[in-house]
Design a protein around this motif. Structure first.
Motif, PDB file in Angstrom:
ATOM      1  N   ALA A  47       1.345  11.325  -9.155  1.00 16.22           N
ATOM      2  CA  ALA A  47       0.435  12.736  -9.004  1.00 16.22           C
ATOM      3  C   ALA A  47      -0.998  12.296  -9.608  1.00 16.22           C
ATOM      4  O   ALA A  47      -2.229  13.161  -9.740  1.00 16.22           O
ATOM      5  N   PHE A  48      -1.024  10.941 -10.178  1.00 14.59           N
ATOM      6  CA  PHE A  48      -2.046  10.431 -10.724  1.00 14.59           C
ATOM      7  C   PHE A  48      -2.971   9.550  -9.528  1.00 14.59           C
ATOM      8  O   PHE A  48      -3.143   8.342  -9.083  1.00 14.59           O
ATOM      9  N   PRO A  49      -3.903  10.459  -8.451  1.00 22.70           N
ATOM     10  CA  PRO A  49      -5.280   9.686  -7.615  1.00 22.70           C
ATOM     11  C   PRO A  49      -4.931   9.136  -7.489  1.00 22.70           C
ATOM     12  O   PRO A  49      -5.614   7.541  -6.906  1.00 22.70           O
ATOM     13  N   ASP A  50      -6.092   8.386  -8.907  1.00 21.07           N
ATOM     14  CA  ASP A  50      -6.342   6.780  -9.559  1.00 21.07           C
ATOM     15  C   ASP A  50      -5.599   5.470  -9.683  1.00 21.07           C
ATOM     16  O   ASP A  50      -5.852   4.310  -9.763  1.00 21.07           O
ATOM     17  N   GLN A  51      -4.276   5.848  -9.761  1.00 22.56           N
ATOM     18  CA  GLN A  51      -2.966   5.375  -9.589  1.00 22.56           C
ATOM     19  C   GLN A  51      -2.536   4.864  -7.606  1.00 22.56           C
ATOM     20  O   GLN A  51      -1.582   3.725  -7.643  1.00 22.56           O
ATOM     21  N   ARG A  52      -3.306   4.507  -6.809  1.00 26.91           N
ATOM     22  CA  ARG A  52      -2.966   4.846  -5.259  1.00 26.91           C
ATOM     23  C   ARG A  52      -2.901   3.549  -5.847  1.00 26.91           C
ATOM     24  O   ARG A  52      -1.783   2.093  -4.646  1.00 26.91           O
ATOM     25  N   GLY A  53      -3.928   2.530  -5.646  1.00 24.39           N
ATOM     26  CA  GLY A  53      -3.937   0.907  -5.756  1.00 24.39           C
ATOM     27  C   GLY A  53      -3.158   0.129  -6.417  1.00 24.39           C
ATOM     28  O   GLY A  53      -2.885  -0.791  -5.921  1.00 24.39           O
ATOM     29  N   TYR A  54      -2.576   0.581  -7.329  1.00 27.82           N
ATOM     30  CA  TYR A  54      -1.337  -0.282  -8.231  1.00 27.82           C
ATOM     31  C   TYR A  54      -0.252  -0.420  -7.957  1.00 27.82           C
ATOM     32  O   TYR A  54       0.882  -0.682  -7.579  1.00 27.82           O
ATOM     33  N   ILE A  55      -0.068   1.503  -7.202  1.00 30.51           N
ATOM     34  CA  ILE A  55       0.867   1.538  -6.335  1.00 30.51           C
ATOM     35  C   ILE A  55       1.328   0.954  -4.985  1.00 30.51           C
ATOM     36  O   ILE A  55       2.542   0.461  -5.125  1.00 30.51           O
ATOM     37  N   ASP A  56       0.452   0.968  -4.477  1.00 29.45           N
ATOM     38  CA  ASP A  56       0.485   0.225  -3.094  1.00 29.45           C
ATOM     39  C   ASP A  56       1.005  -1.928  -3.509  1.00 29.45           C
ATOM     40  O   ASP A  56       1.527  -1.852  -2.846  1.00 29.45           O
ATOM     41  N   THR A  57       0.227  -2.325  -3.986  1.00 32.06           N
ATOM     42  CA  THR A  57       0.454  -3.318  -4.976  1.00 32.06           C
ATOM     43  C   THR A  57       1.560  -3.870  -4.967  1.00 32.06           C
ATOM     44  O   THR A  57       2.464  -4.607  -5.182  1.00 32.06           O
ATOM     45  N   LEU A  58       2.389  -2.105  -5.986  1.00 30.97           N
ATOM     46  CA  LEU A  58       3.861  -2.809  -6.293  1.00 30.97           C
ATOM     47  C   LEU A  58       4.455  -2.781  -5.243  1.00 30.97           C
ATOM     48  O   LEU A  58       5.536  -3.531  -5.104  1.00 30.97           O
ATOM     49  N   ILE A  59       4.385  -1.879  -4.197  1.00 30.17           N
ATOM     50  CA  ILE A  59       5.384  -1.818  -3.006  1.00 30.17           C
ATOM     51  C   ILE A  59       5.354  -3.299  -1.967  1.00 30.17           C
ATOM     52  O   ILE A  59       6.053  -3.673  -1.412  1.00 30.17           O
ATOM     53  N   MET A  60       4.044  -3.749  -1.848  1.00 31.28           N
ATOM     54  CA  MET A  60       3.724  -5.377  -1.240  1.00 31.28           C
ATOM     55  C   MET A  60       4.459  -6.057  -2.229  1.00 31.28           C
ATOM     56  O   MET A  60       5.370  -6.713  -1.508  1.00 31.28           O
ATOM     57  N   LEU A  61       5.112  -5.898  -3.645  1.00 29.91           N
ATOM     58  CA  LEU A  61       4.993  -7.454  -4.739  1.00 29.91           C
ATOM     59  C   LEU A  61       6.868  -6.955  -4.212  1.00 29.91           C
ATOM     60  O   LEU A  61       7.699  -7.702  -4.534  1.00 29.91           O
ATOM     61  N   PHE A  62       6.917  -5.507  -4.270  1.00 29.08           N
ATOM     62  CA  PHE A  62       8.049  -5.268  -4.356  1.00 29.08           C
ATOM     63  C   PHE A  62       8.790  -4.505  -3.652  1.00 29.08           C
ATOM     64  O   PHE A  62       8.631  -3.083  -3.599  1.00 29.08           O
ATOM     65  N   PRO A  63       9.192  -4.818  -2.255  1.00 28.97           N
ATOM     66  CA  PRO A  63       9.196  -3.532  -0.888  1.00 28.97           C
ATOM     67  C   PRO A  63      10.639  -3.201  -1.522  1.00 28.97           C
ATOM     68  O   PRO A  63      10.860  -1.822  -1.094  1.00 28.97           O
ATOM     69  N   ARG A  64      11.469  -3.079  -2.327  1.00 27.67           N
ATOM     70  CA  ARG A  64      12.022  -2.309  -2.186  1.00 27.67           C
ATOM     71  C   ARG A  64      12.356  -0.912  -2.622  1.00 27.67           C
ATOM     72  O   ARG A  64      12.658  -0.220  -2.488  1.00 27.67           O
ATOM     73  N   LEU A  65      10.632  -0.869  -3.622  1.00 30.00           N
ATOM     74  CA  LEU A  65      10.508   0.314  -3.935  1.00 30.00           C
ATOM     75  C   LEU A  65       9.300   1.299  -3.124  1.00 30.00           C
ATOM     76  O   LEU A  65       9.456   2.767  -3.601  1.00 30.00           O
ATOM     77  N   GLN A  66       9.814   0.822  -1.569  1.00 27.94           N
ATOM     78  CA  GLN A  66       9.382   1.596  -0.209  1.00 27.94           C
ATOM     79  C   GLN A  66      10.517   2.666  -0.457  1.00 27.94           C
ATOM     80  O   GLN A  66      11.280   3.089  -0.476  1.00 27.94           O
TER      81      GLN A  66
END
Length: 676
Positions: free
Chosen positions: A657-676
């Motif tokens: 819901a926070f638009p400025d956090q998109r980069g942080y979320i993408d990094t998390l998904i890259m480090l932890f694929p299970r979060l996809q």
């Protein structure tokens, strides 16, 4: 006393009866805080009200007709033998049906609404002074499928009705020891059980119904012990039960001591002491009591504020002191509400009756018991205003009702005096039935609550929010605006309190102290005003003054969430972490939506290195909404560290819901694929 002599008293009893009915009719027309006991009818529909008035008017002549027709009948033969048990069972079943059908549907007076919310919560508040009742309701609501408000309400209704039935059955059993005639037993039971305290048994939501039964049990066992029909040791479990249910049972202690000591060697020695020595000893005990009271008042603000002050002080609201006209009329109103038939007592001229109404042991016990429980409405500060807190004092009406019922039934003859007893019963029923019908209607109950609120607006500040919630739930926003404007006019301290909070949030702490002091001058009974001064002093680093003001606020209202929050934050600064945790947890239990309290717990757990508890508090705060993005990020990282991908996924989705956090979320998904 001769039959002619008894007839001379008939006009006095009828006059007294009709005067109180007339006062009730006038009370309906002019609702006033000075005679609230007589104004319940104004909240009833017109039809119901007129039915009650006609009942009250027509009963006396009908009683006289019944009395004349039964002159030649021996009342001792009425419903004896096999019919006695059947009649008793029918009466108990009928009363149970009445308790259920006319159960309360409005829970505005007292703490009904907040009690339902507390019992329905995952962490209900268990007050020390009413630990027994609180625990029983919480346990029973869980047994019924809680925690939820439906189970909480059902718990209160069932336990309230069951307490009333146990009370009724116990009184029937007692009556067998007191009266040989079944008809007199019925009169005694009807007179005692129809007292105003029985409103507690109509599904009433408060922590006093089981206490009421406990006090009745104590009163009955004590009377039987004094009559020599039970071992005095039976009084101990009855006293323990009542005291466990509620701390107010401490007022039974003088009667307990009399029961345990009467006619013992110690008692006889005390009686043999010269009267002058007894007076000196009594005076000495009074002085010790006064000194102990002063000591406890100096050490505890809660103890100090629990009692109506003898003289005005800086905390007094509306000149309300022990012997003020307002307080005296409040006590009279509550007494009449609880035992309406007490108005007949002065009309009995006991010295002209043949034989003694009470044995010496009964008289001593009943007088001490009645006076000790009546000290509660006289001495105890009701906080919410006497009309709203009638239920707090309801238990006091039970021993007094026993005394009045025995006096009236024993003083009346089986035939010529029977109309006196029936009049007393009808007066009790008239007062009780009107109040039952008011509580049976949610609309009528709210209307009564609304009036009582404006009797004492400064004492009933929390009621303002209940009124606002009521109109909001009804979708009447215009009424919400009207009430808010009205509240601002009658309570100028509300505006100054908001101004002080604004100064506090802007960092103008000295200004905030001055503004909040204006608040408590305008309203000396404002817990939030004192706690806000404490918060301002805390921000200034003046800890001694902050502590004093926070203690005053807690003494006034120990169950105010914001007061507990302010006190908890102060204790963190003083490094009293155990005390801080208790206060902050109390704040979250009272108001689970108070985000500041969870933040306070996070500060506490952060300082003490309690990581898991820190994140539990953070999670609770985030669930309330409005949390910043970094709070979600900390939770995600915490749960990832503990390999809890499910919860990490939940909070990551919310972080989107926070638009400025998109980069942080993408990094998390890259480090932890299970979060996809």
């Amino acid at each position: 006393m001769s039959e002619t002599s008894r007839d001379n008293y008939r006009p006095l009893f009828f006059l007294c009866y009709y005067v109180f009915v007339a006062l009730n009719v006038l009370g309906d027309l002019f609702v006033s805080k000075y005679w609230f006991a007589f104004s319940f009818g104004s909240y009833l529909p017109v039809t119901s009200r007129w039915i009650l008035i006609l009942f009250a008017i027509l009963i006396p002549p009908l009683v006289l007709i019944f009395n004349r027709r039964t002159k030649s009948v021996d009342s001792s033969s009425i419903m004896e033998g096999n019919y006695e048990k059947l009649a008793t069972m029918i009466i108990i079943i009928a009363v149970a049906v009445l308790f259920y059908l006319l159960r309360a549907k409005g829970f505005y007076l007292g703490d009904g609404e907040s009690l339902l919310a507390s019992v329905a919560s995952a962490n209900p508040i268990i007050k020390t002074r009413e630990i027994g009742e609180s625990l029983v309701h919480v346990w029973f609501s869980r047994l019924l499928g809680g925690p939820n408000e439906q189970s909480a309400l059902l718990s209160y209704q069932i336990l309230s009705i069951v307490s009333g039935l146990l009370f009724l059955i116990t009184v029937f059993l007692l009556s067998r020891k007191l009266f040989d005639c079944y008809f007199e037993r019925l009169l005694f039971v009807a007179l005692w059980v129809s007292g105003g305290f029985s409103l507690l048994f109509f599904g009433y939501v408060e922590n006093y119904s089981i206490l009421a039964f406990g006090v009745a049990l104590f009163s009955i066992i004590g009377l039987l012990v004094m009559r020599g029909e039970l071992s005095r040791l039976w009084i101990l479990p009855a006293y323990t039960f009542a005291l466990f249910m509620h701390g107010l049972a401490l007022t039974l202690t003088p009667a307990l001591l009399i029961v345990l000591s009467y006619r013992t060697s110690v008692f006889m020695r005390i009686r043999s002491v010269p009267r002058s020595v007894q007076y000196v000893a009594g005076l000495f005990l009074i002085i010790i009591g006064v000194l102990l009271f002063q000591y406890l008042s100096a050490r505890s603000f809660f103890f100090r504020f629990a009692f109506v002050p003898l003289f005005e002080n800086r905390f007094t609201v509306g000149h309300y002191t022990l012997f003020s006209l307002r307080h005296i009329t409040d006590v009279i109103n509550v007494t009449v509400l609880l035992v309406p038939a007490i108005v007949f007592v002065p009309l009995f001229r006991l010295q002209k009756l043949k034989g003694r109404v009470f044995e010496a042991s009964e008289r001593i016990y009943l007088l001490i018991l009645s006076l000790s429980v009546l000290s509660v409405p006289f001495l105890l500060d009701p906080k919410l205003g006497m009309p709203k807190d009638w239920d707090l004092f309801a238990f006091a009406g039970i021993p007094v009702g026993l005394f009045v019922s025995l006096l009236i039934v024993r003083s009346a003859s089986k035939r010529m005096g029977m109309y006196i007893v029936l009049l007393a019963i009808c007066l009790n029923i008239f007062f009780l039935s009107g109040r039952v019908l008011v509580n049976h209607s949610e609309e009528s109950a709210f209307e009564q609550f609304y009036d009582y609120y404006y009797f004492d607006p400064l004492l009933n500040q929390n009621s303002f929010f209940q009124i606002i919630d009521y109109y909001r739930e009804a979708g009447d926003e215009m009424k919400v605006i009207v009430e808010q404007n009205k509240w601002g006019e009658i309570n100028p301290s509300w505006k100054s309190n908001r101004d002080g909070q604004k100064a506090l949030s802007e960092g103008r702490f000295r200004d905030a102290v001055d503004i909040f002091k204006k608040t408590i001058r305008q309203n000396p009974a404002s817990p939030s005003g004192y706690s806000n001064i404490g918060a301002a002093y805390l921000s200034l680093g003046i800890f001694d003054s902050a502590l004093v003001y926070c203690l005053i606020a807690r003494g006034m209202n120990p169950y105010n969430p914001r007061v507990n929050h302010a006190y908890g934050m102060l204790q963190i600064r003083l490094e009293h972490y155990d005390e801080a945790e208790k206060a902050l947890k109390m704040a979250t239990a009272i108001d689970p939506s108070l985000q500041e309290a969870y933040q306070g717990l996070m500060t506490l757990y952060g300082k003490t290195g309690r990581i898991d508890e820190y994140f539990n508090a953070l999670e609770s705060a985030v669930k309330l909404g409005g949390a910043p993005a970094y709070s979600y990020r900390r939770l995600i990282e915490h749960f990832l560290k503990n390999n809890d991908y499910q919860k990490s996924q939940v909070y990551m989705n919310q972080l989107k819901a926070f638009p400025d956090q998109r980069g942080y979320i993408d990094t998390l998904i890259m480090l932890f694929p299970r979060l996809q």
